[in-house]
Design a protein around this motif. Sequence first.
Motif, PDB file in Angstrom:
ATOM      1  N   ASP A  15      -1.570   4.194  -5.662  1.00  0.00           N
ATOM      2  CA  ASP A  15      -2.264   3.199  -4.847  1.00  0.00           C
ATOM      3  C   ASP A  15      -3.169   2.368  -5.755  1.00  0.00           C
ATOM      4  O   ASP A  15      -4.387   2.459  -5.692  1.00  0.00           O
ATOM      5  CB  ASP A  15      -3.077   3.902  -3.761  1.00  0.00           C
ATOM      6  N   THR A  59      11.858  -2.978   1.657  1.00  0.00           N
ATOM      7  CA  THR A  59      10.729  -2.579   2.496  1.00  0.00           C
ATOM      8  C   THR A  59      10.704  -3.364   3.799  1.00  0.00           C
ATOM      9  O   THR A  59       9.721  -3.299   4.542  1.00  0.00           O
ATOM     10  CB  THR A  59       9.394  -2.788   1.754  1.00  0.00           C
ATOM     11  N   SER A  76       0.844  -1.188   0.000  1.00  0.00           N
ATOM     12  CA  SER A  76       0.000   0.000   0.000  1.00  0.00           C
ATOM     13  C   SER A  76       0.881   1.241   0.000  1.00  0.00           C
ATOM     14  O   SER A  76       2.114   1.147   0.050  1.00  0.00           O
ATOM     15  CB  SER A  76      -0.885   0.010   1.254  1.00  0.00           C
ATOM     16  N   LEU A  77       0.236   2.414  -0.008  1.00  0.00           N
ATOM     17  CA  LEU A  77       1.000   3.649   0.124  1.00  0.00           C
ATOM     18  C   LEU A  77       1.752   3.668   1.457  1.00  0.00           C
ATOM     19  O   LEU A  77       2.861   4.199   1.536  1.00  0.00           O
ATOM     20  CB  LEU A  77       0.062   4.851   0.033  1.00  0.00           C
ATOM     21  N   ASP A  78       1.160   3.092   2.492  1.00  0.00           N
ATOM     22  CA  ASP A  78       1.804   3.098   3.810  1.00  0.00           C
ATOM     23  C   ASP A  78       3.029   2.191   3.845  1.00  0.00           C
ATOM     24  O   ASP A  78       4.069   2.565   4.408  1.00  0.00           O
ATOM     25  CB  ASP A  78       0.810   2.654   4.884  1.00  0.00           C
ATOM     26  N   THR A  79       2.931   0.996   3.271  1.00  0.00           N
ATOM     27  CA  THR A  79       4.069   0.078   3.324  1.00  0.00           C
ATOM     28  C   THR A  79       5.271   0.612   2.550  1.00  0.00           C
ATOM     29  O   THR A  79       6.414   0.257   2.852  1.00  0.00           O
ATOM     30  CB  THR A  79       3.698  -1.306   2.767  1.00  0.00           C
ATOM     31  N   HIS A  80       5.026   1.459   1.560  1.00  0.00           N
ATOM     32  CA  HIS A  80       6.110   1.961   0.719  1.00  0.00           C
ATOM     33  C   HIS A  80       6.392   3.449   0.932  1.00  0.00           C
ATOM     34  O   HIS A  80       7.158   4.054   0.179  1.00  0.00           O
ATOM     35  CB  HIS A  80       5.785   1.688  -0.757  1.00  0.00           C
ATOM     36  N   ASP A  81       5.784   4.017   1.962  1.00  0.00           N
ATOM     37  CA  ASP A  81       5.949   5.452   2.198  1.00  0.00           C
ATOM     38  C   ASP A  81       7.410   5.835   2.444  1.00  0.00           C
ATOM     39  O   ASP A  81       7.930   6.778   1.842  1.00  0.00           O
ATOM     40  CB  ASP A  81       5.083   5.878   3.389  1.00  0.00           C
ATOM     41  N   SER A  82       8.094   5.099   3.315  1.00  0.00           N
ATOM     42  CA  SER A  82       9.472   5.468   3.634  1.00  0.00           C
ATOM     43  C   SER A  82      10.384   5.301   2.425  1.00  0.00           C
ATOM     44  O   SER A  82      11.302   6.109   2.209  1.00  0.00           O
ATOM     45  CB  SER A  82       9.991   4.646   4.818  1.00  0.00           C
ATOM     46  N   CYS A 130       9.492   5.601  -0.782  1.00  0.00           N
ATOM     47  CA  CYS A 130       9.205   6.701  -1.706  1.00  0.00           C
ATOM     48  C   CYS A 130       9.805   8.011  -1.201  1.00  0.00           C
ATOM     49  O   CYS A 130      10.360   8.798  -1.976  1.00  0.00           O
ATOM     50  CB  CYS A 130       7.698   6.846  -1.898  1.00  0.00           C
ATOM     51  N   ARG A 131       9.697   8.257   0.111  1.00  0.00           N
ATOM     52  CA  ARG A 131      10.275   9.480   0.680  1.00  0.00           C
ATOM     53  C   ARG A 131      11.792   9.500   0.532  1.00  0.00           C
ATOM     54  O   ARG A 131      12.394  10.537   0.261  1.00  0.00           O
ATOM     55  CB  ARG A 131       9.889   9.609   2.158  1.00  0.00           C
TER      56      ARG A 131
END
Length: 209
Positions: free
Chosen positions: A26, A190, A3-9, A11-12
Amino acid sequence: MGSLDTHDSLCRHLAAEARTAILAVDYRLSPEHPHPAPLEDARAALTWLRENGRRHGLDPESLAVAGDSEGAHLAAALAREDPHIAGQLLLYPVVSAATDTASYRRLSRGFPLTAATMRWFMDLYTDGRTEPGEAIVDLAVDPRSIPTFLCTVGHDPLCDDGLTYAAALTRAGAEVQHVHLAQHAHGIFTSAGAVPTAERVLASACAFL
């Protein structure tokens, strides 16, 4: 999963270290939304970016695509069908629907992604209505010559397909930066906590972007 949450760090990290904008997609997931829904979502995001990017201070004429695992497959599929994409960053991508390679036979147990799990994912992705070979683009067949950063890992059923794709891109004349981590497993970028090897590879990926 994913999800966007699992890959947030991740991507940042790419955005900060490469000093570029990242649009995270997403896309819909199987089994509720089998093929072609994920690819349609990826295409829709790319269309939106082209039409609206300048309003957000982005340059829609200077685009690369990136992803890991199935996200890398969607990114590479977009890059092959869209001649205006300038580069692709792919982390252990799904390259084809083939499940009879040596790495599939080798990775039967004991790792985050095994051959049986991968075959289960493919069944969900196609929902029994489409043959895997029709739904999952064989990227190594007639690959587009596009600048590519590709990372493969040894403990991964997708390993051999990734190596084949790297070789096919090179034969097609693409500029390829291929990093192979023989002793690491699918999901390294991840995974919980900082893995020094992953950090070093991401530094090279950011330099590529």
